[in-house]
Every structure is written in structure tokens, then in C-alpha cells.
Design an enzyme around this catalytic site. Structure first.
Site, PDB file in Angstrom:
ATOM      1  N   HIS A  83       0.856  -1.183   0.000  1.00 21.73           N
ATOM      2  CA  HIS A  83       0.000   0.000   0.000  1.00 21.73           C
ATOM      3  C   HIS A  83       0.887   1.226   0.000  1.00 21.73           C
ATOM      4  O   HIS A  83       1.744   1.351   0.877  1.00 21.73           O
ATOM      5  CB  HIS A  83      -0.845  -0.027   1.271  1.00 21.73           C
ATOM      6  CG  HIS A  83      -2.192   0.548   1.086  1.00 21.73           C
ATOM      7  ND1 HIS A  83      -2.366   1.900   0.911  1.00 21.73           N
ATOM      8  CD2 HIS A  83      -3.401  -0.029   0.999  1.00 21.73           C
ATOM      9  CE1 HIS A  83      -3.645   2.107   0.749  1.00 21.73           C
ATOM     10  NE2 HIS A  83      -4.285   0.977   0.796  1.00 21.73           N
ATOM     11  N   TYR A 212      -8.235  10.057   3.796  1.00 20.14           N
ATOM     12  CA  TYR A 212      -8.358  10.955   4.949  1.00 20.14           C
ATOM     13  C   TYR A 212      -9.305  12.088   4.548  1.00 20.14           C
ATOM     14  O   TYR A 212      -8.977  12.856   3.654  1.00 20.14           O
ATOM     15  CB  TYR A 212      -7.004  11.548   5.341  1.00 20.14           C
ATOM     16  CG  TYR A 212      -6.007  10.545   5.878  1.00 20.14           C
ATOM     17  CD1 TYR A 212      -4.806  10.294   5.218  1.00 20.14           C
ATOM     18  CD2 TYR A 212      -6.264   9.862   7.062  1.00 20.14           C
ATOM     19  CE1 TYR A 212      -3.882   9.392   5.718  1.00 20.14           C
ATOM     20  CE2 TYR A 212      -5.353   8.950   7.575  1.00 20.14           C
ATOM     21  CZ  TYR A 212      -4.172   8.725   6.905  1.00 20.14           C
ATOM     22  OH  TYR A 212      -3.265   7.820   7.402  1.00 20.14           O
ATOM     23  N   PRO A 304      -4.016   5.952  17.110  1.00 25.71           N
ATOM     24  CA  PRO A 304      -3.941   5.241  15.819  1.00 25.71           C
ATOM     25  C   PRO A 304      -3.806   6.174  14.612  1.00 25.71           C
ATOM     26  O   PRO A 304      -3.823   5.714  13.475  1.00 25.71           O
ATOM     27  CB  PRO A 304      -5.266   4.475  15.777  1.00 25.71           C
ATOM     28  CG  PRO A 304      -6.184   5.230  16.654  1.00 25.71           C
ATOM     29  CD  PRO A 304      -5.347   5.921  17.696  1.00 25.71           C
ATOM     30  N   LYS A 308       1.171   3.569  14.139  1.00 25.10           N
ATOM     31  CA  LYS A 308       2.509   3.243  14.650  1.00 25.10           C
ATOM     32  C   LYS A 308       2.507   2.163  15.734  1.00 25.10           C
ATOM     33  O   LYS A 308       3.543   1.553  15.995  1.00 25.10           O
ATOM     34  CB  LYS A 308       3.168   4.501  15.227  1.00 25.10           C
ATOM     35  CG  LYS A 308       3.345   5.636  14.244  1.00 25.10           C
ATOM     36  CD  LYS A 308       4.354   5.316  13.173  1.00 25.10           C
ATOM     37  CE  LYS A 308       4.558   6.506  12.262  1.00 25.10           C
ATOM     38  NZ  LYS A 308       5.147   6.102  10.958  1.00 25.10           N
ATOM     39  N   TYR A 400       5.738   8.796   7.680  1.00 24.91           N
ATOM     40  CA  TYR A 400       4.495   8.020   7.598  1.00 24.91           C
ATOM     41  C   TYR A 400       4.805   6.520   7.612  1.00 24.91           C
ATOM     42  O   TYR A 400       4.151   5.752   8.301  1.00 24.91           O
ATOM     43  CB  TYR A 400       3.749   8.424   6.329  1.00 24.91           C
ATOM     44  CG  TYR A 400       2.334   7.914   6.210  1.00 24.91           C
ATOM     45  CD1 TYR A 400       1.936   7.205   5.095  1.00 24.91           C
ATOM     46  CD2 TYR A 400       1.386   8.175   7.183  1.00 24.91           C
ATOM     47  CE1 TYR A 400       0.636   6.744   4.950  1.00 24.91           C
ATOM     48  CE2 TYR A 400       0.085   7.719   7.070  1.00 24.91           C
ATOM     49  CZ  TYR A 400      -0.275   6.999   5.951  1.00 24.91           C
ATOM     50  OH  TYR A 400      -1.564   6.545   5.825  1.00 24.91           O
TER      51      TYR A 400
END
Ligand code: APR
Length: 403
Positions: A83, A212, A304, A308, A400
Site C-alpha cells: 500500500h 483521509y 492510531p 505506529k 508516515y
């Protein structure tokens, strides 16, 4: 201290007693057992519960490398999928970041945590590892002893205890390890004032990206889990029960916030799992208290918002396995003395980026006030530079996927 002998270990003793069979505890157990270190895992719940508990599922490249390095990646190689794209949807339209082509050019692997935990457990048991399910650790009364004890409630509900050389607290934020920390141990807690409703929908992902959505109604998130299951998050009123919203209301809010009318319909399906998450950080410092060492959520809880948690748990488990093996198998305590500082370096970096994501994705919590406009303008500016600045995009990509 002895290498694991072929003679069975005396009852209820192990050189390393590991509390908790999550990603941290099970990876640590696999690595110690493989290194010949005598260890045993105590898990409060059942095997079925551990193997079916749906939680995270976004593995960082460093996590995949660790699992591959130790021959524990067969499941994720077969069923995980790569991804590398994020899509931000705002009232100014949408933009995509192919983060696999930015920063260090790395991407995530999507592999449900319950599948990872099942793989780790299977490997450990196939190798003859010791684990006691339905055995709840109650306390570690003497963490600074050279032979610490773990008091437990065994599977029949009877009180019992274990003797160890080291205790690895991998039993989460509310576990016995945290409860046994010496008074005055620093805990850096931050409530970010934001709550999410976490959902698993029996529906195929609607985007080939992490979605998002920043919306006046609040944040919405879309993350693939498998070709048939999608993880959604919706910003939610603090204190509202998980079942307060009907499925229709959830679908409606997802369509509205993800702006399905502009960007195409979402695949809807039955909600198979709901959980309410208050976005918090909670870091213990230091992570070593004599013979008691913390890893995973027991060491640090992270929101979340940047995926991580499980990745930190894997990183800390490998660091701790190396340190305990050096100490118990080779008498070299150097790595064990360095464990806390090394792990905390990664923890604080992850906390920093996770907070940056929280501020990017959410309007200032609470009723609008003088600061709100200032905060909102900063947020729009961050989004604008993320959309336009290659340097900012590289920084984003590196943090990220990094851990
Ligand atoms: N005694 C024994 N076991 C316990 C006790 C106890 N007192 N308390 C909790 N446990 C067990 C839980 O049942 C659970 O199986 O400890 C385990 C902790 O596992 P996780 O919560 O998965 O924690 P960890 O391995 O630290 O991984 C945490 O994974 O799910 C992601 O985002 C999540 O960051 C998190 C990361």
C-alpha cells in the site's frame, strides 16, 4: 544463567516470563525461544480471543524486514498487500500522495493484526514454546529483585506465582506490568481531546488508497484491511457509546464526510465490529525497572492516527530479545542497559508524527473559539504545503512509513 536445557523447566519458572500474547509478547517469545533462552508467555485470555481480536493492520517496511529476517513473514507474504498511496479529501477538493515514490520510496504492507498474531503464535507453538492461556498476571511485587516473582490467577482461578530472572511486560496499558511500576515512575500522558468510532465493514475497499477526509462534521478515515473488509474511522462525540449510531447514520456520515457525491460512491456493507477510541498518548519513562522491562502498549500508548502502535511493538520486541539474549546467553548486559533509551528514541519520534497527524486531520476540539481560526489556518497551510511542496511530501512519506 543457563541456556535452555533439554530437562523440563521446574514448575512455574522461566528465565524470562513474558506477560501478554500480543505482537510484542509473541515476537519476543519467538526470538528468545529461537535463541535458546528459556521463556514462557502468560496470557490472560484464550487462544481463540488472541487469534481473532481485530486491531491494527498497517505494517511499516521496517516491521516487514524484521519479520522476514526471523523467518516469520510467510503469512504476510502470501496474504498481505502493498500500500503506497494516501488521498486527502477537503472542501477544496482532493489530492493523492503516492508516498511509495516519495521519501525513501517505501510503502506499507496491509496485513490484519489478528493474522500476524496467529502466525507468531503458530510458529512459537510449533517450535515447542511455552504459553499459558487464561492465566492472568496480577503483579510483579519485586521488580528490582534478581529473581522477580509474578503473582497470577491461573486458568482455574486459583492464585499462583511464577519465578523469573527477567519479566517482560507486554500486557498493554492496563496490564500487571504497568500496575507494578515503582511509585514515582514517570508517565507522560496526553489526552488529545479527540475520539474516533472505529469500524470494520464487511465491504471491499472503495479506494486504492488510505482515505483521509477533513470535513466540518469531523474527520473520516478509510483503510483497506482485506479485499472484503474495510476499516473506517469517524470522529465521534467523546463519551458516546459505540452502538449509539445506526448503520444508516454511519453510512450517511461516511458518504458525507468522504464526499461520495463528488468523488464516487463508497462500497457499503454490514458493520461487523465497532470500537470507540479516545486519542491519547501515554509513555512510561524509563522502560526498565530492574528486572522488569516494558514493550508494546505497556511501554507507550500511541493514537492510531499514524498506524505506529503495532510497528513500535515489533521494533521494541526485537530490541528486547537481542538485549535479553546477550545478557542471559552471553553475560553481556550492555544492550539491556541501553534498551530503554533506544526504544524511547523511536517512541518519541512516532509520538511526534502521530500528534502532527492528529492536528492535520482534526479541527480544534470543542466549540469554536478565538484560537480556532488560527488553528484552522495552520491546518489549511499544512495541507497546502503537503499538496505542493516536494520537500514536505518527502518528509511526510519518511515519517508516515518510518518507525
Ligand atoms: N496478564 C496476562 N495477559 C494480559 C494481562 C494480564 N494482566 N493484561 C493484558 N494481557 C494480554 C492481553 O489479553 C493481550 O493479549 O496482553 C496482551 C497485550 O497485547 P496487545 O494489546 O496487542 O499489546 P502489544 O503486543 O503491546 O501490541 C500493541 O498492537 O494492536 C496494536 O495498535 C495496537 O499499539 C497496539 C499494539
Amino acid at each position: 544463567m543457563t541456556q535452555r536445557q533439554n530437562t523440563p523447566a521446574p514448575r512455574n519458572t522461566a528465565d524470562v516470563v513474558i506477560l501478554g500474547a500480543g505482537p510484542a509478547g509473541l515476537l519476543l517469545a519467538n526470538l528468545l525461544h529461537r535463541n535458546g533462552v528459556d521463556c514462557a508467555v502468560l496470557e490472560r485470555t484464550t487462544r481463540a480471543h488472541v487469534q481473532t481480536r481485530a486491531r491494527a493492520g498497517f505494517l511499516a517496511p521496517a516491521t516487514v524486514r524484521t519479520l522476514e529476517r526471523h523467518g516469520l513473514a510467510d503469512g504476510l507474504r502470501r496474504r498481505g498487500h502493498r500500500h503506497g498511496t494516501c488521498e486527502f479529501r477537503t472542501d477544496d477538493g482532493r489530492f493523492r500522495l503516492d508516498y511509495a515514490t516519495l521519501g525513501q520510496g517505501e510503502q506499507h504492507t496491509v496485513y490484519p493484526q489478528q493474522d500476524l498474531v496467529t502466525d507468531l503464535l503458530t510458529h512459537y507453538l510449533d517450535a515447542g514454546g511455552r504459553i499459558h492461556f487464561e492465566t492472568e498476571a496480577l503483579a510483579v511485587p519485586d521488580p528490582h529483585s534478581t529473581r522477580p516473582t509474578v503473582t497470577v490467577r491461573d486458568a482455574d482461578g486459583r492464585p499462583d506465582h511464577w519465578q523469573a530472572r527477567y519479566v517482560a511486560g507486554c500486557d498493554g496499558r492496563h496490564g500487571a506490568a504497568r500496575r507494578s511500576l515503582p511509585p514515582g515512575t514517570a508517565r507522560h500522558h496526553r489526552d488529545h481531546g479527540i475520539t474516533w468510532l472505529g469500524l470494520l465493514a464487511q465491504a471491499p475497499p472503495s479506494l486504492d488508497a488510505v482515505g483521509y477526509a477533513l470535513h466540518p462534521h469531523g474527520f473520516a478515515g478509510h483503510m483497506a484491511r482485506t479485499p472484503h473488509v474495510t476499516r473506517y474511522y469517524l470522529q465521534y462525540e467523546r463519551g458516546t457509546p459505540a452502538d449509539a449510531w445506526t448503520e444508516d447514520r454511519i453510512q450517511h456520515e461516511l458518504d458525507t464526510r468522504m464526499r461520495a457525491a463528488d468523488h464516487g460512491p463508497l462500497h457499503h456493507g454490514p458493520i461487523v465490529h465497532r470500537t470507540v477510541v479516545d486519542l491519547e498518548s501515554d509513555v512510561v519513562q524509563p522502560l526498565r525497572h530492574g528486572s522488569l522491562l516494558l514493550a508494546g502498549d505497556a511501554a507507550s500508548l500511541i493514537s492510531p492516527s499514524a498506524a505506529k502502535g503495532a510497528n513500535l511493538a515489533v521494533l521494541e520486541a526485537e530490541l528486547l530479545a537481542d538485549a535479553l539474549t546477550d545478557t542471559l546467553a552471553h553475560g553481556d548486559r550492555g544492550a539491556l542497559d541501553r534498551y530503554s533509551a533506544q526504544a524511547l528514541t523511536h517512541i518519541w519520534r512516532a509520538q511526534d508524527f502521530s500528534l502532527w497527524m492528529i492536528r492535520l486531520l482534526h479541527a480544534e476540539p470543542g466549540p469554536p473559539h478565538g484560537e480556532s481560526f488560527f488553528h484552522e489556518s495552520l491546518r489549511r497551510s499544512r495541507l497546502a504545503s503537503l499538496r505542493t511542496s516536494r520537500t514536505h511530501q518527502d518528509w511526510f512519506a519518511e515519517n508516515y512509513v518510518g518507525v
